[in-house]
Design a protein around this motif. Structure first.
Motif, PDB file in Angstrom:
ATOM      1  N   ALA A   1       9.228 -28.377  24.955  1.00  0.00           N
ATOM      2  CA  ALA A   1       9.347 -28.979  23.627  1.00  0.00           C
ATOM      3  C   ALA A   1       8.086 -28.683  22.844  1.00  0.00           C
ATOM      4  O   ALA A   1       6.999 -28.566  23.422  1.00  0.00           O
ATOM      5  N   SER A   2       8.250 -28.540  21.532  1.00  0.00           N
ATOM      6  CA  SER A   2       7.085 -28.458  20.652  1.00  0.00           C
ATOM      7  C   SER A   2       7.348 -29.376  19.472  1.00  0.00           C
ATOM      8  O   SER A   2       8.502 -29.580  19.083  1.00  0.00           O
ATOM      9  N   VAL A   3       6.270 -29.941  18.965  1.00  0.00           N
ATOM     10  CA  VAL A   3       6.421 -30.836  17.809  1.00  0.00           C
ATOM     11  C   VAL A   3       5.326 -30.522  16.792  1.00  0.00           C
ATOM     12  O   VAL A   3       4.233 -30.070  17.151  1.00  0.00           O
ATOM     13  N   VAL A   4       5.653 -30.754  15.515  1.00  0.00           N
ATOM     14  CA  VAL A   4       4.635 -30.776  14.463  1.00  0.00           C
ATOM     15  C   VAL A   4       4.729 -32.171  13.850  1.00  0.00           C
ATOM     16  O   VAL A   4       5.819 -32.599  13.458  1.00  0.00           O
ATOM     17  N   LEU A   5       3.598 -32.866  13.832  1.00  0.00           N
ATOM     18  CA  LEU A   5       3.600 -34.240  13.307  1.00  0.00           C
ATOM     19  C   LEU A   5       2.982 -34.268  11.906  1.00  0.00           C
ATOM     20  O   LEU A   5       2.255 -33.352  11.505  1.00  0.00           O
ATOM     21  N   GLY A   6       3.281 -35.347  11.179  1.00  0.00           N
ATOM     22  CA  GLY A   6       2.694 -35.517   9.852  1.00  0.00           C
ATOM     23  C   GLY A   6       1.211 -35.826   9.967  1.00  0.00           C
ATOM     24  O   GLY A   6       0.685 -36.046  11.051  1.00  0.00           O
ATOM     25  N   LYS A   7       0.551 -35.873   8.815  1.00  0.00           N
ATOM     26  CA  LYS A   7      -0.908 -36.073   8.787  1.00  0.00           C
ATOM     27  C   LYS A   7      -1.343 -37.293   9.582  1.00  0.00           C
ATOM     28  O   LYS A   7      -2.343 -37.279  10.271  1.00  0.00           O
TER      29      LYS A   7
ATOM     30  N   LEU B   1      18.222 -21.906  27.110  1.00  0.00           N
ATOM     31  CA  LEU B   1      18.994 -22.475  26.007  1.00  0.00           C
ATOM     32  C   LEU B   1      18.072 -23.085  24.949  1.00  0.00           C
ATOM     33  O   LEU B   1      17.297 -24.001  25.231  1.00  0.00           O
ATOM     34  N   PHE B   2      18.161 -22.563  23.723  1.00  0.00           N
ATOM     35  CA  PHE B   2      17.439 -23.152  22.594  1.00  0.00           C
ATOM     36  C   PHE B   2      18.341 -24.217  21.990  1.00  0.00           C
ATOM     37  O   PHE B   2      19.431 -23.893  21.513  1.00  0.00           O
ATOM     38  N   VAL B   3      17.907 -25.488  22.031  1.00  0.00           N
ATOM     39  CA  VAL B   3      18.746 -26.569  21.488  1.00  0.00           C
ATOM     40  C   VAL B   3      18.186 -26.935  20.117  1.00  0.00           C
ATOM     41  O   VAL B   3      17.462 -27.921  19.941  1.00  0.00           O
ATOM     42  N   ARG B   4      18.542 -26.108  19.133  1.00  0.00           N
ATOM     43  CA  ARG B   4      17.997 -26.272  17.794  1.00  0.00           C
ATOM     44  C   ARG B   4      18.272 -27.692  17.251  1.00  0.00           C
ATOM     45  O   ARG B   4      17.391 -28.333  16.684  1.00  0.00           O
ATOM     46  N   GLU B   5      19.512 -28.172  17.490  1.00  0.00           N
ATOM     47  CA  GLU B   5      19.891 -29.454  16.885  1.00  0.00           C
ATOM     48  C   GLU B   5      19.076 -30.629  17.444  1.00  0.00           C
ATOM     49  O   GLU B   5      18.870 -31.623  16.730  1.00  0.00           O
ATOM     50  N   ALA B   6      18.603 -30.499  18.677  1.00  0.00           N
ATOM     51  CA  ALA B   6      17.784 -31.581  19.242  1.00  0.00           C
ATOM     52  C   ALA B   6      16.465 -31.699  18.483  1.00  0.00           C
ATOM     53  O   ALA B   6      16.004 -32.802  18.174  1.00  0.00           O
ATOM     54  N   GLY B   7      15.866 -30.549  18.185  1.00  0.00           N
ATOM     55  CA  GLY B   7      14.611 -30.563  17.421  1.00  0.00           C
ATOM     56  C   GLY B   7      14.850 -30.967  15.982  1.00  0.00           C
ATOM     57  O   GLY B   7      14.102 -31.784  15.419  1.00  0.00           O
ATOM     58  N   ASP B   8      15.913 -30.424  15.375  1.00  0.00           N
ATOM     59  CA  ASP B   8      16.197 -30.711  13.964  1.00  0.00           C
ATOM     60  C   ASP B   8      16.417 -32.208  13.741  1.00  0.00           C
ATOM     61  O   ASP B   8      16.051 -32.751  12.696  1.00  0.00           O
ATOM     62  N   ALA B   9      17.023 -32.856  14.755  1.00  0.00           N
ATOM     63  CA  ALA B   9      17.319 -34.284  14.617  1.00  0.00           C
ATOM     64  C   ALA B   9      16.044 -35.112  14.474  1.00  0.00           C
ATOM     65  O   ALA B   9      16.081 -36.252  14.019  1.00  0.00           O
ATOM     66  N   LEU B  10      14.910 -34.536  14.911  1.00  0.00           N
ATOM     67  CA  LEU B  10      13.658 -35.297  14.862  1.00  0.00           C
ATOM     68  C   LEU B  10      12.940 -35.183  13.522  1.00  0.00           C
ATOM     69  O   LEU B  10      12.068 -36.005  13.214  1.00  0.00           O
ATOM     70  N   ALA B  11      13.296 -34.177  12.727  1.00  0.00           N
ATOM     71  CA  ALA B  11      12.574 -33.936  11.480  1.00  0.00           C
ATOM     72  C   ALA B  11      12.599 -35.189  10.607  1.00  0.00           C
ATOM     73  O   ALA B  11      13.659 -35.801  10.414  1.00  0.00           O
ATOM     74  N   GLU B  12      11.421 -35.573  10.134  1.00  0.00           N
ATOM     75  CA  GLU B  12      11.235 -36.734   9.249  1.00  0.00           C
ATOM     76  C   GLU B  12      11.503 -38.078   9.926  1.00  0.00           C
ATOM     77  O   GLU B  12      11.470 -39.125   9.268  1.00  0.00           O
ATOM     78  N   LYS B  13      11.777 -38.058  11.228  1.00  0.00           N
ATOM     79  CA  LYS B  13      11.975 -39.327  11.945  1.00  0.00           C
ATOM     80  C   LYS B  13      10.613 -39.884  12.382  1.00  0.00           C
ATOM     81  O   LYS B  13       9.661 -39.121  12.593  1.00  0.00           O
ATOM     82  N   PRO B  14      10.517 -41.197  12.565  1.00  0.00           N
ATOM     83  CA  PRO B  14       9.260 -41.743  13.078  1.00  0.00           C
ATOM     84  C   PRO B  14       9.048 -41.332  14.539  1.00  0.00           C
ATOM     85  O   PRO B  14      10.024 -41.135  15.278  1.00  0.00           O
TER      86      PRO B  14
ATOM     87  N   ALA C   1      10.462 -30.093  15.138  1.00  0.00           N
ATOM     88  CA  ALA C   1      10.373 -30.040  16.608  1.00  0.00           C
ATOM     89  C   ALA C   1      11.329 -28.974  17.128  1.00  0.00           C
ATOM     90  O   ALA C   1      12.295 -28.605  16.443  1.00  0.00           O
ATOM     91  N   ARG C   2      11.022 -28.473  18.296  1.00  0.00           N
ATOM     92  CA  ARG C   2      11.914 -27.502  18.960  1.00  0.00           C
ATOM     93  C   ARG C   2      12.056 -27.905  20.427  1.00  0.00           C
ATOM     94  O   ARG C   2      11.091 -28.350  21.052  1.00  0.00           O
ATOM     95  N   VAL C   3      13.258 -27.727  20.939  1.00  0.00           N
ATOM     96  CA  VAL C   3      13.537 -28.057  22.345  1.00  0.00           C
ATOM     97  C   VAL C   3      14.253 -26.872  22.972  1.00  0.00           C
ATOM     98  O   VAL C   3      15.163 -26.299  22.367  1.00  0.00           O
ATOM     99  N   ALA C   4      13.839 -26.485  24.170  1.00  0.00           N
ATOM    100  CA  ALA C   4      14.533 -25.408  24.890  1.00  0.00           C
ATOM    101  C   ALA C   4      14.642 -25.789  26.358  1.00  0.00           C
ATOM    102  O   ALA C   4      13.757 -26.454  26.905  1.00  0.00           O
ATOM    103  N   LEU C   5      15.722 -25.372  26.986  1.00  0.00           N
ATOM    104  CA  LEU C   5      16.010 -25.765  28.365  1.00  0.00           C
ATOM    105  C   LEU C   5      16.201 -24.555  29.264  1.00  0.00           C
ATOM    106  O   LEU C   5      16.678 -23.502  28.814  1.00  0.00           O
ATOM    107  N   GLY C   6      15.861 -24.724  30.539  1.00  0.00           N
ATOM    108  CA  GLY C   6      16.089 -23.674  31.529  1.00  0.00           C
ATOM    109  C   GLY C   6      17.048 -24.154  32.604  1.00  0.00           C
ATOM    110  O   GLY C   6      17.107 -25.351  32.909  1.00  0.00           O
TER     111      GLY C   6
END
Lengths: 291, 159, 269
Positions: free
Chosen positions: A200-206, A226-239, A214-219
């Motif tokens: 997993a990778s994340v970019v957080l706000g200031k 497997l790149f699970v784009r929707e798992a990372g996208d779901a985190l955007a702008e979430k606390p 965020a990005r999530v990938a599975l082996g």
């Protein structure tokens, strides 16, 4: 083992020309920890083995603040985890290269080889995907670039065409307030193949309380990493909270398409995806906060 | 099936040999150069019995082609002792009874040598981690780990 | 404790007598035996769990440069159902010979069918792919319980169950019926407060020694055979070799080199 010819080209052009001429009959040798075993056991055939390690570009390991990391296809694991810049800027990659095989394997095995071997369980691929890495492929028409998540197309198969080979990987420079993490589940402490791996990778706000992206990938839970784009996208702008992490983990769990085999059952793997995705996100967040 | 001429430095000696590209470095050491101290266990990178040090790095010689040895420096178990003296690792393996059948022993000693070359004072977890790629089925590892730690002390004390 | 110093061994830390050779890599294990003109062997194994061998054609393998010999069961002496006591076990020599190289039928996946000797292990391996075996695939028996069923396919068509010295009257997959009985079990069970009846299944297991099985043989035209073989039972190997090859035992010598583990699993060959 069947007889084969051996060539050790000194330039990209020479390698491409050999690979183009021999097509499927040629195999690229980097660290050899997969290829030599496969040739010995008859799982792959080769009339020509092309050792790329004498080509300068594949041994490149350099960093620039604008271009990011250039990681040659034949750089072995030990050089990567021994590199201070990589240690500092890409700990998510270090997680993976320091647990591929044992010390003996890490002395030879390369990230480029791990990628080209295209095992669904390859440890280095999920972290490369979440780091946004791209493959630089050399071929008869020059070079082309493919995102890592599009590189593997089936177990043991990649997008590489006749005459092409993986030259290097490019990993973008880490953004501010970002972090990445990889972990896997194995029944031993060392020297094993992932039952499930999660990166997993994340970019957080200031203020580091909100996800920017965020990005999530599975082996080991699908025919390819497997790149699970929707798992990372779901985190955007979430606390940044247990709840949002759990939601992303659920999405990853639903996206997994595991099989049952000697390493684990499909049910066990699905369960692991939920647990490991959560832990990978937590690890990435911790690193983003420390960055 | 043409053979390739290879030059390498093996245990400090400039060495030349002919090998087929399909022969592993392990086969070359054992069958061409008669250095049978490196053992074949699994022949697929799991057991570590074939460990050698290649340009300063620990590798499984079953996963290296003989032709890749061109211009390289290789240390095998045969190169550790001098005519007068065992390497401290060899001495400590004996004194700690860190071997029984002995087939894994050359690999363990070479692996431990590569560790001590890099890190002369490893901790116990570091030794265990480093040796995870070597399998032993007789002694149960504990004596091996103690022997390596003791050899590190011996090197430090100039024994 | 002061007397302990009086002992030669107790209380001391003796060093293994074979230790020095083993820590220096000088100890000779089976695969380390080298000799001039050495040939390397590889074995062709059955891909089927149960099949009749209709035909084996070795001609293409023999034509490969570097191949010196290809053997099948036809090259082994034909043995009767001789029961031999070979130290560790009582065995039927014909079954043992057929396990070395299958005669007529293969009885499991991996059963040896033919062997090649060549100037390199790689050539020997290439030659295996050139041996043409025609199989008639038979229904396999994959489980002990299935094998005991009366309608199960027969693995050994002439085998009859032996039970307390008595042979059964028709062929069966059950080789032996052992009975261990003391007192009156029926009565004991009837009087017991609790009777626990359970069935347990385990996987097939084998000892996990590191050294692969190996043997090096030197046969002389004067009829003498020397075999260097990683074994825990050199004399059993000698007896078996003499029986299977129908050679006088005095002409067979078996040398056990250093052994890379065994734990009972390398008791014979």
């Amino acid at each position: 083992m069947y007889d084969f010819d051996y060539a050790s080209p000194r330039s990209v052009r020479e390698a491409v020309s050999l690979l183009e001429r021999r097509g499927d009959d040629a195999r690229v040798l980097s660290g050899g920890t997969d290829l030599i075993v496969q040739l010995r056991e008859g799982r792959r055939k080769a009339g020509l083995v092309v050792d790329i390690k004498e080509i300068p570009e594949v041994n490149d390991l350099s960093y620039g603040p604008r271009q990011g990391l250039r990681l040659g296809a034949a750089v072995p694991c030990y050089k990567i985890y021994g590199n201070e810049t990589v240690q500092k800027l890409y700990p998510g990659l270090i997680d993976a290269v320091s647990l591929v095989g044992g010390i003996q394997i890490q002395g030879r095995a390369t990230v480029g080889g791990n990628l080209c071997n295209a095992s669904p369980a390859a440890d280095t691929i999920p972290p490369l995907i979440v780091l946004g890495a791209a493959c630089v492929i050399a071929g008869p028409q020059g070079t082309r670039t493919v995102p890592v998540e599009d590189f593997c197309i089936a177990p043991g198969r990649t997008v590489l065409q006749r005459g092409e080979f993986l030259l290097s990987l490019r990993i973008p420079p880490p953004l501010k307030n970002s972090g990445a993490f990889y972990l896997r589940f194995i029944p031993r402490n060392e020297m094993d193949i992932a039952v499930v791996g999660a990166g997993a990778s994340v970019v957080l706000g200031k203020r580091r309380t909100v996800f920017v992206s965020a990005r999530v990938a599975l082996g080991a839970v699908a025919p390819t990493p497997l790149f699970v784009r929707e798992a990372g996208d779901a985190l955007a702008e979430k606390p940044v909270s247990d709840e949002s992490i759990q939601q992303a983990a659920e999405i990853a769990r639903a996206a997994a398409r595991p099989i049952s085999d000697m390493r684990g059952t499909a049910d066990h793997r699905r369960h692991l995806v939920g647990v490991l995705t959560r832990r990978a996100l937590e690890g990435a967040i911790r690193r983003a906060k420390e960055s | 099936m043409s053979r390739v001429h290879v030059q390498a430095r093996i245990n400090g000696e400039e060495t030349e040999f002919l090998c087929e590209p399909r022969q592993s470095l392990l086969e070359v050491l054992r069958d061409v150069l008669m250095l049978t101290g490196s053992k074949e266990g699994c022949n697929n990178g799991n057991c570590g019995a074939c460990n050698v040090i290649l340009d300063g790095r620990l590798v499984n010689s079953c996963l290296v082609l003989g032709v890749e040895a061109q211009g390289k420096d290789i240390q095998t178990i045969e190169g550790l002792a001098t005519p007068d003296r065992l390497h401290p690792l060899q001495q400590q393996f004996l004194e700690h009874a860190a071997l029984q059948c002995g087939i894994c022993t050359p690999g363990f000693i070479v692996a431990a040598k590569a560790l001590l070359d890099k890190n002369p004072h490893p901790t116990e977890p570091q030794v265990r981690h480093w040796l995870a790629g070597n399998l032993c089925r007789c002694t149960g590892y504990d004596k091996i780990v103690r022997a390596v730690l003791s050899a590190a002390d011996a090197v430090r004390d100039g024994r | 404790m002061s007397e302990s110093t009086a002992y030669k061994v107790i209380g001391t830390r003796p060093i293994r007598h074979d230790g020095l050779d083993k820590v220096t890599g000088r100890a000779i294990y089976g695969a380390d035996v080298q000799m001039v003109g050495l040939l390397y062997g590889k074995i062709l194994r059955s891909p089927h769990a149960h099949a009749r061998i209709r035909k084996i054609d070795t001609s293409r393998a023999l034509a490969l440069p570097g191949v010196k010999a290809v053997t099948t069961h036809q090259d082994l002496p034909s043995l009767d159902d001789k029961i031999a006591d070979l130290g560790e076990a009582v065995v039927n020599m014909r079954y043992m010979s057929n396990n070395i190289l299958a005669e007529g039928k293969v009885l499991y996946k991996g059963h040896a069918v033919a062997a090649v000797a060549a100037t390199s292990p790689h050539i020997a391996e290439e030659a295996l792919a050139l041996i043409d075996v025609e199989y008639e695939v038979l229904p396999p028996v994959m489980d002990v319980l299935d094998a005991m069923n009366e309608r199960a396919p027969l693995v050994l068509e002439d085998l009859k169950t032996s039970s307390i010295g008595q042979k059964g009257d028709r062929p069966s997959n059950v080789a032996s019926h052992f009975q261990h009985k003391l007192g009156d079990p029926e009565k004991g069970f009837a009087e017991a407060d609790v009777v626990i009846d359970r069935e347990f299944h385990t996987a097939t297991v084998h000892q996990g020694y590191i050294e692969p099985h190996n043997a090096t043989a030197l046969y002389s035209p004067d009829g003498h055979l020397t075999v260097w073989c990683s074994t825990q039972g050199a004399f059993a190997v000698r007896s078996q070799l003499a029986e299977i090859l129908q050679m006088p035992i005095a002409t067979v010598k078996v040398v056990p080199p250093a052994l890379g583990g065994g734990f009972g699993g390398t008791m014979t060959y």
